[in-house]
Scaffold this motif. Structure first.
Motif, PDB file in Angstrom:
ATOM      1  N   ARG A 107      -9.870   3.871  -4.386  1.00  0.00           N
ATOM      2  CA  ARG A 107     -10.043   2.450  -4.071  1.00  0.00           C
ATOM      3  C   ARG A 107     -10.963   2.335  -2.874  1.00  0.00           C
ATOM      4  N   MET A 108     -11.088   1.162  -2.335  1.00  0.00           N
ATOM      5  CA  MET A 108     -12.117   0.879  -1.339  1.00  0.00           C
ATOM      6  C   MET A 108     -11.823   1.470   0.039  1.00  0.00           C
ATOM      7  N   LEU A 109     -10.737   2.211   0.203  1.00  0.00           N
ATOM      8  CA  LEU A 109     -10.422   2.804   1.492  1.00  0.00           C
ATOM      9  C   LEU A 109     -11.317   4.016   1.738  1.00  0.00           C
ATOM     10  N   ALA A 110     -11.144   4.645   2.906  1.00  0.00           N
ATOM     11  CA  ALA A 110     -11.949   5.810   3.255  1.00  0.00           C
ATOM     12  C   ALA A 110     -11.859   6.850   2.140  1.00  0.00           C
ATOM     13  N   LEU A 111     -12.988   7.373   1.730  1.00  0.00           N
ATOM     14  CA  LEU A 111     -13.048   8.217   0.530  1.00  0.00           C
ATOM     15  C   LEU A 111     -12.665   9.662   0.783  1.00  0.00           C
ATOM     16  N   GLU A 112     -13.032  10.215   1.944  1.00  0.00           N
ATOM     17  CA  GLU A 112     -12.803  11.640   2.166  1.00  0.00           C
ATOM     18  C   GLU A 112     -11.334  12.007   1.998  1.00  0.00           C
ATOM     19  N   GLY A 113     -10.455  11.179   2.516  1.00  0.00           N
ATOM     20  CA  GLY A 113      -9.034  11.448   2.360  1.00  0.00           C
ATOM     21  C   GLY A 113      -8.582  11.385   0.924  1.00  0.00           C
ATOM     22  N   GLN A 114      -9.169  10.491   0.145  1.00  0.00           N
ATOM     23  CA  GLN A 114      -8.790  10.367  -1.260  1.00  0.00           C
ATOM     24  C   GLN A 114      -9.271  11.559  -2.078  1.00  0.00           C
ATOM     25  N   ILE A 115     -10.375  12.163  -1.671  1.00  0.00           N
ATOM     26  CA  ILE A 115     -10.895  13.320  -2.396  1.00  0.00           C
ATOM     27  C   ILE A 115     -10.122  14.580  -2.055  1.00  0.00           C
ATOM     28  N   TYR A 116      -9.901  14.806  -0.767  1.00  0.00           N
ATOM     29  CA  TYR A 116      -9.296  16.074  -0.364  1.00  0.00           C
ATOM     30  C   TYR A 116      -7.775  16.044  -0.388  1.00  0.00           C
TER      31      TYR A 116
END
Length: 429
Positions: A107-116
């Motif tokens: 979703r539109m939140l910070a991406l790095e955390g969602q990937i790792y």
């Protein structure tokens, strides 16, 4: 030519009377068949999971759109499924799909955390891997070849029939060539037949099947030639078998393990946990920082929104998504270093395959099946491209105060899996 065909026919009948040869051929067929069956089942499960998640993704997003009216809330509560579908060859070469994630909800939140903070499997199970067709051909098939060919000549020599066979044959090359050709053709057929059946079930293209067949035949021929060459120069069958098994262990297991250890020890980078921690600390600290501090960092990468002004003294969605982006910017250097190291490891592993034919075969077939680390890198880049497109769609409503209407949601970017020549999502609207 007629003599050669007669010789092949005789050797075929002779092989069918050898029980241990038939048992080896049957075992090779069963092992290959089991690998193909489990590969097809794994791919079918992944495809079913993706289809199920697609339906759930649309349903959840429609529920969020029915419940909220402002763009900030819609961006926060709307998840978007990203995925990498298995190719038609994935059943034969599962590759890194049990190591790298092949589905994410972002979703539109910070991406790095969602990937790792990935949806990964049990670490011990991933380390063990899966017995797929590539593993059978690269790691187990040489053992069948060794058992079939190590005593091709030595058994006749130890039984005292060698000189008689050579003296009565028109050509020793036709004699040993026909016997070797019959056994080689039989073991290749037993190993490859399950793959051809699996390829038909998964609708694999003819060119891909042909390429994999070529690589497999060349690889099996390498082990056959090595076995026959040693058998020709050594008299004792047990000694021949011992040397061949030592070569097999060295090439199929010792060298790949050593090269992996050397590469991991020589290439260093930040870990996924470090990236995740940096991004989260930046986002959490932003709640206690002045709004101007966050916005200054944000407009360095998005100068088109430098005129944005914080709405009131309380919470504001624009400021919230600005410090989410700043969190990604803070972790960006670590993330780039991590991805560069992963790409470097893959490159170095390519050099290591030159010393290990089994590893080379696995790398080639995984690349053909699009299940290697490169495919995982491409999928991650697709996620980044999609997330950027999503941000670029919402930012005008959040920072430029453009008029928002729910009908605009139909124009939001949709994720497309580009790992199999699908159209990529545009980075900008």
């Amino acid at each position: 030519m007629t003599y050669l065909f007669k010789q092949i026919g005789r050797e075929w009948r002779f092989m069918l009377r050898q029980r241990y040869v038939l048992i080896l051929l049957l075992c090779s067929f069963l092992v290959s068949g089991f690998a193909v069956f489990t590969g097809l089942a794994e791919v079918a499960q992944q495809q079913q999971t993706i289809e199920r998640l697609k339906l759930a993704d649309v349903r959840d997003r429609l529920e969020a759109q029915a419940k909220y009216n402002d763009p900030g809330s819609l961006a926060y509560y709307s998840f978007h499924l990203t995925y990498s579908e298995p190719s038609s060859l994935a059943f034969a070469a599962l590759g890194e799909r049990d190591v790298y994630p092949w589905k994410h909800r972002v979703r539109m939140l910070a991406l790095e955390g969602q990937i790792y903070e990935s949806d990964s499997q049990n670490a011990e199970l991933a380390q063990a891997g899966k017995i797929d067709f590539v593993f059978v051909i690269s790691a187990l098939a040489p053992l069948f070849i060794i058992l079939l060919f190590h005593d091709l000549i030595a058994s006749e020599r130890s039984s005292g029939r060698h000189d008689l066979l050579v003296s009565t044959a028109k050509s020793k090359y036709a004699l040993w060539g026909s016997r070797g050709l019959v056994r080689f053709g039989a073991v290749v057929l037993c190993l490859m037949l399950p793959f051809y059946i699996g390829a038909m079930i998964s609708s694999t293209g003819f060119q891909a099947v042909l390429l994999i067949s070529l690589w497999c035949v060349v690889y099996l021929a390498f082990w056959t030639v090595l076995s026959v060459w040693l058998g020709k120069n050594l008299a004792s069958a047990p000694r021949i078998a011992s040397m061949l098994i030592a070569c097999w262990v060295l090439l199929a297991f010792v060298l790949p393990i050593l090269s992996d250890l050397l590469i991991n020890n020589s290439v260093h980078s930040a870990k996924g946990g470090d990236i995740l921690l940096t991004q989260r600390e930046t986002v959490n600290d932003a709640w206690d920082l002045p709004v101007s501090t966050t916005m200054e960092a944000f407009v360095t990468t998005h100068p088109q929104y430098s005129d944005y002004s914080h709405q009131g003294e309380g919470f504001d969605w624009g400021w919230y998504y600005a410090f989410q982006q700043v969190g990604d910017q803070a972790a960006g250097e670590f993330s780039n270093d991590y991805r560069a190291a992963a790409a470097n490891k893959y490159k170095l592993a390519g050099y290591a395959t030159l010393l290990s034919p089994p590893l080379l075969l696995q790398r080639k077939l995984n690349r053909l099946a699009n299940t290697d680390a490169l495919a995982a890198f491409e999928y991650e880049q697709d996620i980044r491209d999609f997330h950027k497109a999503l941000r670029m769609a919402y930012y005008p409503w959040l920072f430029a105060q453009e008029k928002f209407d729910k009908t605009h949601l139909t124009s939001l970017p949709q994720f497309k899996d580009s790992t199999h020549n699908y159209k990529k999502v545009q980075n900008e609207q």
